[in-house]
Motif scaffolding. Sequence first.
Motif, mmCIF file in Angstrom:
data_model
loop_
_atom_site.group_PDB
_atom_site.id
_atom_site.type_symbol
_atom_site.label_atom_id
_atom_site.label_comp_id
_atom_site.label_asym_id
_atom_site.label_seq_id
_atom_site.Cartn_x
_atom_site.Cartn_y
_atom_site.Cartn_z
ATOM 1 N N GLY A 175 26.074 29.523 -17.411
ATOM 2 C CA GLY A 175 25.419 30.780 -16.975
ATOM 3 C C GLY A 175 26.549 31.653 -16.255
ATOM 4 N N ILE A 176 27.976 31.067 -16.049
ATOM 5 C CA ILE A 176 28.656 31.986 -15.315
ATOM 6 C C ILE A 176 29.245 33.037 -16.442
ATOM 7 C CG2 ILE A 176 30.888 31.961 -14.195
ATOM 8 C CD1 ILE A 176 30.309 29.395 -12.905
ATOM 9 N N HIS A 177 29.598 32.585 -17.557
ATOM 10 C CA HIS A 177 30.390 33.521 -18.372
ATOM 11 C C HIS A 177 29.528 34.122 -19.570
ATOM 12 C CE1 HIS A 177 34.105 32.839 -16.545
ATOM 13 N NE2 HIS A 177 33.825 31.419 -16.556
ATOM 14 N N GLY A 178 28.297 34.783 -19.077
ATOM 15 C CA GLY A 178 27.339 35.532 -20.082
ATOM 16 C C GLY A 178 26.405 34.437 -20.625
ATOM 17 N N GLU A 179 26.317 33.088 -20.366
ATOM 18 C CA GLU A 179 25.300 32.396 -20.943
ATOM 19 C C GLU A 179 24.145 32.644 -19.961
ATOM 20 O OE1 GLU A 179 28.195 30.765 -20.130
ATOM 21 O OE2 GLU A 179 28.926 30.347 -22.056
ATOM 22 N N SER A 180 22.954 32.248 -20.661
ATOM 23 C CA SER A 180 21.688 32.497 -19.935
ATOM 24 C C SER A 180 21.538 31.749 -18.418
ATOM 25 C CB SER A 180 20.343 32.138 -20.766
ATOM 26 O OG SER A 180 19.335 32.208 -19.948
ATOM 27 N N PRO A 181 21.067 32.397 -17.574
ATOM 28 C CA PRO A 181 20.972 31.471 -16.265
ATOM 29 C C PRO A 181 19.851 30.682 -16.161
ATOM 30 C CG PRO A 181 20.582 33.959 -15.949
ATOM 31 C CD PRO A 181 20.921 33.737 -17.242
ATOM 32 N N HIS A 182 18.870 30.774 -17.201
ATOM 33 C CA HIS A 182 17.607 30.080 -17.459
ATOM 34 C C HIS A 182 17.941 28.735 -18.100
ATOM 35 C CE1 HIS A 182 15.821 33.584 -15.825
ATOM 36 N NE2 HIS A 182 16.340 34.260 -16.678
ATOM 37 N N PHE A 183 18.986 28.267 -18.295
ATOM 38 C CA PHE A 183 19.433 27.159 -18.994
ATOM 39 C C PHE A 183 18.653 25.620 -18.250
ATOM 40 C CE2 PHE A 183 22.336 23.644 -19.986
ATOM 41 C CZ PHE A 183 22.115 23.448 -21.437
ATOM 42 N N PHE A 184 19.018 25.769 -17.380
ATOM 43 C CA PHE A 184 18.493 24.476 -16.611
ATOM 44 C C PHE A 184 16.958 24.251 -16.425
ATOM 45 C CE2 PHE A 184 22.914 24.814 -14.973
ATOM 46 C CZ PHE A 184 23.336 23.719 -15.486
ATOM 47 N N ILE A 185 16.397 25.298 -16.148
ATOM 48 C CA ILE A 185 15.080 25.321 -16.010
ATOM 49 C C ILE A 185 14.251 25.178 -17.582
ATOM 50 C CG2 ILE A 185 14.636 27.930 -16.102
ATOM 51 C CD1 ILE A 185 12.576 25.566 -13.981
ATOM 52 N N THR A 186 14.897 25.906 -18.459
ATOM 53 C CA THR A 186 14.242 25.792 -19.743
ATOM 54 C C THR A 186 14.565 24.454 -20.131
ATOM 55 O OG1 THR A 186 14.909 28.189 -20.302
ATOM 56 C CG2 THR A 186 14.512 26.614 -21.888
ATOM 57 N N SER A 187 15.765 23.740 -20.010
ATOM 58 C CA SER A 187 15.775 22.333 -20.391
ATOM 59 C C SER A 187 14.931 21.333 -19.744
ATOM 60 C CB SER A 187 17.136 21.880 -19.924
ATOM 61 O OG SER A 187 18.467 22.780 -20.844
#
Length: 179
Positions: free
Chosen positions: A64-76
């Motif tokens: 989530g720091i370098h352009g990835e989605s910040p919703h990665f953890f909640i989606t996982s």
Amino acid sequence: MLRAATFKLLRNTNARLASFSIKGEPPLSLQQKALVSGLAFGLMSSAFSFASILSLSLGPGVVGIHGESPHFFITSALQSMMQSCLHTCWSMLLFSACDRTSWLRGVAVVLSHLLSCGLSFLNPNYSLSLLLQCVLVVAVVIWAWVEAGGRWCPGWRRIRGKPLDKVEAVQYSALQSPL
């Protein structure tokens, strides 16, 4: 294949379990065994899935720091929760299919499992992936409910203005008190 092997193993233990019961019947029904087995598969799946995600969060670079989605953890977390529910339903459905020797139902369970795994390829587009996963969860839960002999809640009949049927108590355990 592991679910089918578990079904075969549990089916073969019925005679031994019945010998421990007072009535001479196994203490757990096939549906109860399927539910427990499915919960175990779901918990194992969620534990392994979430352990790898937590290890990602501890690394030198956090998602989530370098352009990835910040919703990665909640989606996982949401996908892990849905997978746990799906594993429970899949075990119930596959046990029912094996008990009835319905290969078509067994193949449908395997195909829905493959569909769920294939939805992970859509993960960079989290909203679409979660939406499709939710639709699959609802469909499989309804299928498992119907397969287990579920009915609509009597409250629905009251809301629609129809009289309630006779409600009977359900005994959830085969264990009896000695009195």
